[in-house]
Design an enzyme around this catalytic site. Structure first.
Site, mmCIF file in Angstrom:
data_model
loop_
_atom_site.group_PDB
_atom_site.id
_atom_site.type_symbol
_atom_site.label_atom_id
_atom_site.label_comp_id
_atom_site.label_asym_id
_atom_site.label_seq_id
_atom_site.Cartn_x
_atom_site.Cartn_y
_atom_site.Cartn_z
ATOM 1 N N PHE A 1 40.888 51.899 56.416
ATOM 2 C CA PHE A 1 41.462 50.578 56.253
ATOM 3 C C PHE A 1 40.601 49.820 55.240
ATOM 4 C CE2 PHE A 1 45.303 50.310 58.793
ATOM 5 C CZ PHE A 1 45.357 51.628 59.180
ATOM 6 N N SER B 1 30.877 57.371 37.237
ATOM 7 C CA SER B 1 31.857 56.488 36.550
ATOM 8 C C SER B 1 31.957 55.133 37.262
ATOM 9 C CB SER B 1 33.236 57.154 36.523
ATOM 10 O OG SER B 1 33.718 57.323 37.846
ATOM 11 N N LYS C 1 47.057 58.798 46.234
ATOM 12 C CA LYS C 1 46.620 59.127 47.599
ATOM 13 C C LYS C 1 47.748 59.840 48.350
ATOM 14 C CE LYS C 1 42.414 57.410 47.701
ATOM 15 N NZ LYS C 1 41.242 58.301 47.754
ATOM 16 N N LYS D 1 39.831 54.035 42.167
ATOM 17 C CA LYS D 1 40.371 53.407 43.393
ATOM 18 C C LYS D 1 40.761 51.935 43.249
ATOM 19 C CE LYS D 1 36.537 51.343 45.512
ATOM 20 N NZ LYS D 1 36.105 50.878 46.818
ATOM 21 N N SER E 1 43.761 56.569 52.449
ATOM 22 C CA SER E 1 43.688 55.113 52.550
ATOM 23 C C SER E 1 44.901 54.565 53.275
ATOM 24 C CB SER E 1 43.628 54.523 51.136
ATOM 25 O OG SER E 1 43.919 53.143 51.143
ATOM 26 N N ALA E 2 44.728 53.438 53.935
ATOM 27 C CA ALA E 2 45.848 52.770 54.617
ATOM 28 C C ALA E 2 46.903 52.334 53.611
ATOM 29 C CB ALA E 2 45.326 51.551 55.371
ATOM 30 N N THR E 3 46.583 52.400 52.359
ATOM 31 C CA THR E 3 47.548 52.029 51.328
ATOM 32 C C THR E 3 48.767 52.941 51.340
ATOM 33 O OG1 THR E 3 47.592 51.160 49.056
ATOM 34 C CG2 THR E 3 46.751 53.384 49.356
ATOM 35 N N TYR F 1 47.686 53.934 42.124
ATOM 36 C CA TYR F 1 46.536 54.358 42.950
ATOM 37 C C TYR F 1 47.041 54.875 44.300
ATOM 38 C CZ TYR F 1 43.151 53.777 46.641
ATOM 39 O OH TYR F 1 42.399 53.987 47.770
HETATM 40 C C1 WQD Z 1 41.947 41.966 51.022
HETATM 41 C C2 WQD Z 1 42.620 40.615 51.250
HETATM 42 C C3 WQD Z 1 43.921 39.851 49.383
HETATM 43 C C4 WQD Z 1 40.495 39.297 46.685
HETATM 44 C C5 WQD Z 1 42.621 47.514 48.723
HETATM 45 C C6 WQD Z 1 43.302 48.837 48.507
HETATM 46 C C7 WQD Z 1 42.913 49.786 49.611
HETATM 47 C C8 WQD Z 1 41.407 49.888 49.690
HETATM 48 C C9 WQD Z 1 40.830 48.508 49.956
HETATM 49 C C10 WQD Z 1 40.503 51.666 48.349
HETATM 50 C C11 WQD Z 1 44.052 40.562 50.729
HETATM 51 C C12 WQD Z 1 42.742 38.926 49.639
HETATM 52 C C13 WQD Z 1 41.282 39.617 47.780
HETATM 53 C C14 WQD Z 1 40.398 37.941 46.262
HETATM 54 C C15 WQD Z 1 41.862 37.292 48.055
HETATM 55 N N1 WQD Z 1 40.863 50.396 48.498
HETATM 56 N N2 WQD Z 1 41.945 38.621 48.444
HETATM 57 N N3 WQD Z 1 41.089 37.000 46.969
HETATM 58 O O1 WQD Z 1 44.146 44.859 48.796
HETATM 59 O O2 WQD Z 1 43.735 44.996 51.330
HETATM 60 O O3 WQD Z 1 43.113 46.929 49.891
HETATM 61 O O4 WQD Z 1 41.227 47.689 48.838
HETATM 62 O O5 WQD Z 1 40.556 52.548 49.166
HETATM 63 O O6 WQD Z 1 43.451 51.056 49.332
HETATM 64 O O7 WQD Z 1 44.699 48.637 48.576
HETATM 65 O O8 WQD Z 1 41.792 44.826 49.754
HETATM 66 O O9 WQD Z 1 39.843 43.370 49.404
HETATM 67 O O10 WQD Z 1 41.567 43.551 47.541
HETATM 68 O O11 WQD Z 1 42.126 42.307 49.632
HETATM 69 O O12 WQD Z 1 42.476 36.417 48.669
HETATM 70 O O13 WQD Z 1 39.696 37.589 45.265
HETATM 71 O O14 WQD Z 1 41.901 39.626 50.526
HETATM 72 O O15 WQD Z 1 45.088 39.113 49.065
HETATM 73 O O16 WQD Z 1 44.814 39.748 51.623
HETATM 74 P P1 WQD Z 1 43.306 45.318 49.940
HETATM 75 P P2 WQD Z 1 41.265 43.503 49.001
#
Ligand code: WQD
Length: 335
Positions: free
Chosen positions: A177, A34, A152, A84, A124-126, A148
């Protein structure tokens, strides 16, 4: 050991398959493709030089799950399969709860029916929500701000309750993370279907002129340069963390949550600047308003992973940027 890998052709699942095959484990794997491509199976075999059994199956199909467990002697499950994307989960929450929660329960019921009582869960750290302090320790308060993240959190609780109901169970909750990077071969990479949500795939879209620039979501956070800070961890380090987790669950019972992070936070601009430097490529960006649900900063206290699993990350932000770009380049050249 005979290990069942769910979601085996996904970003972290595929890298973990390579690491486990390199350690001599026997794998039984399934995926429903998927959010991944069938070609990943050949790439895993090419890198490792090993073969393994694969089922094209969906975890929400209890008959398919029963078939996998009845046809194979499985010692342990590493459970990656699941939707995810944070943003998507707010638009289709029912699909997320059905797939991630019901699907996992189908797997757990098949495990129970066949006496398989060891599972490593891709958490996830989420689950930490907006942390009260930094770095984040495993005993911090848990919360979720989107469907999401709630799947978790719920699955961590379901697995913990299962382990409490039967002391023979061994449950490891690995809290990742921000996984980025790719295998040095260039054969595996983060290749999400559709529009990517995460920062690194979006940087790659700019690098390959699919997008004109990066939208930086906010520069008014309480961080050094005002942009969001995250603990980026190389996917190869993350994969090896699962090898160490297998060793641990083989010898222990009960439930343990473990952070898999580097312990170092980098901002959005740090990542963009590092990517530009190591790959000699310009990544234009524009500052935009914050993305709803984002937090200022998030990085791990990874001391428990060192003490319990004898694992620490080894690859740095430059490796992550270089390997991500090289893999994306070689994959795109093949397309
Ligand atoms: C990282 C930083 C954004 C895109 C998520 C999930 C987590 C895990 C990883 C699955 C943030 C900034 C992002 C963009 C930006 N997923 N950003 N412009 O949100 O920390 O974590 O993905 O397991 O569970 O919550 O990751 O890569 O989306 O964002 O400025 O186009 O980059 O604001 O500060 P995130 P991310």
């Amino acid at each position: 050991m005979n290990i069942l890998i769910t979601g085996a052709t996904g970003f972290i699942g595929s890298h973990t398959c390579v690491a486990l095959l390199n350690e001599g484990h026997n794998l039984i794997a399934f995926d429903n493709f998927s959010n991944s491509d069938e070609k990943v199976l050949d790439h895993i075999k090419e890198i490792s030089g090993k073969d393994f059994l694969f089922y094209n199956a969906d975890m929400t199909d209890p008959v398919a799950m029963e078939k996998i467990f009845s046809e194979n002697k499985i010692d342990c499950v590493i459970h990656f399969a699941g939707f995810k994307a944070v943003g998507e989960s707010t638009q289709i929450p029912l699909a997320y709860y059905y797939n991630n929660i019901y699907g996992t329960i189908c797997i757990l019921k098949a495990m129970k029916a066949h006496g398989v009582k060891k599972i490593i869960f891709s958490s996830s750290a989420t689950v930490y929500g907006k942390p009260a302090a930094l770095p984040i320790k495993e005993d911090f308060a848990l919360s979720a701000t989107n469907p999401y993240g709630r799947t978790k959190l719920m699955l961590e609780e379901i697995l913990t309750d299962l382990s409490k109901s039967d002391p023979e169970w061994s449950v490891m909750l690995l809290r990742y993370f921000n996984p980025v990077g790719a295998h040095k071969s260039g054969l595996l990479c983060e290749n999400p279907k559709g529009i990517p949500n995460n920062l690194m795939p979006r940087i790659l879209d700019v690098a390959f002129n699919i997008m004109p620039e990066i939208t930086v979501f906010g520069n008014d956070y309480d961080t050094e340069d005002g942009t969001g800070v995250r603990d980026y961890i190389h996917v190869v380090d993350l994969a090896y963390g699962h090898v160490k987790a297998i060793d641990y669950v083989s010898a222990h019972t009960g439930t343990e949550a473990v952070n898999l992070g580097t312990g170092v936070g980098y901002s959005v601009l740090d990542l963009i600047n590092t990517f530009e430097k190591v790959n000699s490529i310009k990544i234009p960006y524009v500052i935009c308003p914050r993305r709803p649900g984002d937090i200022d900063a998030c990085f791990a206290d990874s001391s428990k992973a060192k003490e319990l699993l004898n694992w620490t990350s080894e690859l740095g932000i430059e490796d992550m940027c270089r390997d991500a770009y090289n893999a994306a380049k070689s994959i795109r050249q093949k397309e």
